[in-house]
Design a protein around this motif. Structure first.
Motif, PDB file in Angstrom:
ATOM      1  N   TYR A   1       0.841  -1.189   0.000  1.00 10.71           N
ATOM      2  CA  TYR A   1       0.000   0.000   0.000  1.00 10.71           C
ATOM      3  C   TYR A   1       0.876   1.240   0.000  1.00 10.71           C
TER       4      TYR A   1
ATOM      5  N   ALA B   1       0.286   5.038   0.460  1.00  5.78           N
ATOM      6  CA  ALA B   1      -0.705   6.027   0.863  1.00  5.78           C
ATOM      7  C   ALA B   1      -0.331   7.430   0.430  1.00  5.78           C
TER       8      ALA B   1
ATOM      9  N   PHE C   1      -7.550   4.590   6.933  1.00 11.43           N
ATOM     10  CA  PHE C   1      -7.840   3.880   5.684  1.00 11.43           C
ATOM     11  C   PHE C   1      -8.207   2.430   5.983  1.00 11.43           C
TER      12      PHE C   1
ATOM     13  N   LYS D   1      -8.423  -1.008   3.271  1.00 15.95           N
ATOM     14  CA  LYS D   1      -8.306  -1.498   1.895  1.00 15.95           C
ATOM     15  C   LYS D   1      -8.508  -3.014   1.875  1.00 15.95           C
TER      16      LYS D   1
ATOM     17  N   LYS E   1      -5.966  -2.309   7.449  1.00 18.73           N
ATOM     18  CA  LYS E   1      -6.384  -0.956   7.825  1.00 18.73           C
ATOM     19  C   LYS E   1      -5.325  -0.307   8.695  1.00 18.73           C
TER      20      LYS E   1
END
Length: 134
Positions: A102, A104, A110, A112, A130
């Motif tokens: 990920y 960001a 967040f 995902k 998360k």
């Protein structure tokens, strides 16, 4: 006379179409598919991660079935999540990994997902990670 011969022929053919099957001739085929994927965790909380610095999250699973498991597809929920996974067949008792990376761009909380499909016939598994971008 002709109709009697046709009737007898039809009756004979009809009776010949019925046959008996003895018990020894009946074969039952049972296929048991016992492939199973057991995830170590389907939800990972990465806590706080820095903005614009890629974070890799590893989801591990074990093949608890009796047949080989093959990962056929892995999809991240957005363009900010790259995925990689074990591409070789996973033998019974073996473990494998699906990695979500990920990156960001925005600060804040967040959540995902990564959807994993295998050859087991089971519905795809949705893995979630998360955290909070700081």
């Amino acid at each position: 006379m002709k109709t009697i011969k046709i009737s007898i022929l039809a009756l004979s053919l009809g009776l010949m179409s019925f046959s008996t099957i003895t018990k020894s001739e009946v074969k039952t085929v049972t296929t048991i598919t016992t492939s199973s994927v057991s995830w170590k965790s389907e939800l990972i909380d990465v806590q706080e991660i820095p903005q614009n610095k890629p974070k890799s999250i590893d989801f591990e699973f074990k093949n608890t079935g009796k047949t080989v498991v093959i990962i056929t597809d892995v999809k991240g929920s957005c363009g900010c999540t790259a995925t990689s996974y074990t591409k070789t067949p996973i033998q019974p008792g073996a473990t494998a990994t699906v990695t979500a990376t990920y990156n960001a761009a925005n600060k804040g909380a967040f959540s995902k997902t990564v959807t994993v499909t295998t050859n087991t016939g089971e519905t795809p598994t949705v893995l979630t990670f998360k955290g909070t971008v700081i």
